[in-house]
Enzyme design. Structure first.
Site, short mmCIF file in Angstrom:
data_model
loop_
_atom_site.label_atom_id
_atom_site.label_comp_id
_atom_site.label_asym_id
_atom_site.label_seq_id
_atom_site.Cartn_x
_atom_site.Cartn_y
_atom_site.Cartn_z
N HIS A 253 -3.23 -0.91 13.42
CA HIS A 253 -3.79 -1.20 12.09
C HIS A 253 -3.57 -2.65 11.65
O HIS A 253 -3.83 -2.98 10.50
CB HIS A 253 -3.19 -0.26 11.05
CG HIS A 253 -3.60 1.18 11.23
ND1 HIS A 253 -4.91 1.59 11.13
CD2 HIS A 253 -2.87 2.28 11.52
CE1 HIS A 253 -4.98 2.90 11.33
NE2 HIS A 253 -3.76 3.34 11.58
N GLU B 143 0.63 13.08 14.05
CA GLU B 143 0.12 12.76 12.72
C GLU B 143 -1.06 13.63 12.32
O GLU B 143 -1.89 13.23 11.49
CB GLU B 143 -0.25 11.28 12.65
CG GLU B 143 -0.98 10.74 13.88
CD GLU B 143 -1.00 9.23 13.94
OE1 GLU B 143 -0.90 8.56 12.89
OE2 GLU B 143 -1.14 8.69 15.06
N ASP C 206 -1.52 9.71 8.03
CA ASP C 206 -2.57 10.52 8.66
C ASP C 206 -2.25 12.01 8.59
O ASP C 206 -3.16 12.83 8.49
CB ASP C 206 -2.77 10.08 10.11
CG ASP C 206 -3.63 8.82 10.21
OD1 ASP C 206 -4.78 8.85 9.75
OD2 ASP C 206 -3.14 7.81 10.73
#
Length: 281
Positions: A53, A166, A192
């Site tokens: 990310h 997740e 998530d």
């Protein structure tokens, strides 16, 4: 850095979490080697370079690894040297091979939902007969271009695989994922996971928190250490008290943003309010 007979670096993070020694880390998301070099001397046990990310690619990660190594080499003998970890953008055997050849010993692989996926990544991390990692270390920083004469024989013992769970599917399979041979630790992704559970943007929702608490206990029952990212100090302490072995307690870019906003707010009336992220990464 501690070494074994042939010079291959011992993985201090892997040793520590296998003994359930608490390891406190910081997330690196700026994509900047200068920042990585600076924070490497601040006392954290580990630093995670985020390739999922944050704007970190292969060469950018290499620069940060070199910066961390440079900073570590100038620390006083009594100072703590941080262990670099890299989160890949995806759990892909080709990327695993490339980043291991950069000299990364510990990888965090996202979105592991099944024990089959975990087993595939464990194999990609290790040379035969334990796995199927391709051999090219003679060209690479990992073996210091063959200056570590026994790298091929000793690398398997020093690599560390952290798998990230997740999703609800991953939680349902967490016992088998944690018990997978070659998985060294299980990292829980609250952001998530909360979305997968139907609570988008609410990692602190009571049902999410309860699910994570159960997951930590199940990981421990499988004989593996657990990890998490918690940017709220009270929340980080909560997870450590619950039995999490390795926790990231902040993100470099968030710390900079909050400090800058806080400073501006003390001198201007139009500055945006300081907002501490609760969404996770």
């Amino acid at each position: 850095m501690t070494t074994i007979a042939s010079g291959v670096p011992v993985n201090p993070f892997k040793q520590a979490i296998s003994q359930r020694d608490r390891q406190i880390g910081l997330w690196l998301a700026t994509g900047d080697a200068y920042v990585a070099e600076m924070v490497a001397g601040t006392g954290f046990d580990w630093l995670l370079i985020d390739g999922e990310h944050a704007p970190n690619d292969l060469r950018g990660t290499l620069a940060q690894l070199q910066a961390i190594a440079s900073a570590t080499s100038t620390l006083p003998a009594t100072a703590k040297a941080p262990h670099p970890i890299v989160r890949l953008p995806t759990a892909d055997p080709v990327l695993v091979k490339q980043y291991l050849e950069l000299g990364v010993q510990t990888l965090l692989l996202p979105m592991i939902d099944t024990p089959e996926q975990a087993a595939s990544m464990a194999s990609a991390m290790r040379y035969r007969p334990m796995g199927n990692r391709g051999i090219g270390c003679g060209l690479a920083r990992s073996s210091r271009w063959n200056r570590f004469s026994s790298y091929l024989q000793e690398a398997n013992a020093q690599v560390c695989l952290l798998v990230q769970v997740e999703t609800v599917e991953a939680l349902n399979n967490i016992d088998e994922i944690a018990a997978t041979p070659g998985v060294d630790g299980v990292f829980i992704g609250p952001a998530d996971l909360s979305a997968s559970m139907g609570f988008l943007g609410q990692p602190g929702h009571p049902e999410v928190v309860a699910a994570i608490q159960k997951a930590v206990a199940r990981i421990a029952a499988a004989g593996k250490p657990s990890g998490i990212l918690a940017t709220q100090e009270a929340q980080a302490h909560q997870w450590l008290e619950a039995g999490v072995s390795f926790a990231a307690v902040g993100v470099d870019i968030s710390l900079l943003s909050m400090a800058a906003q806080g400073l501006a707010s003390r001198f201007t009336q139009t500055a945006s309010p300081v907002v501490v992220s609760r969404n996770g990464y």
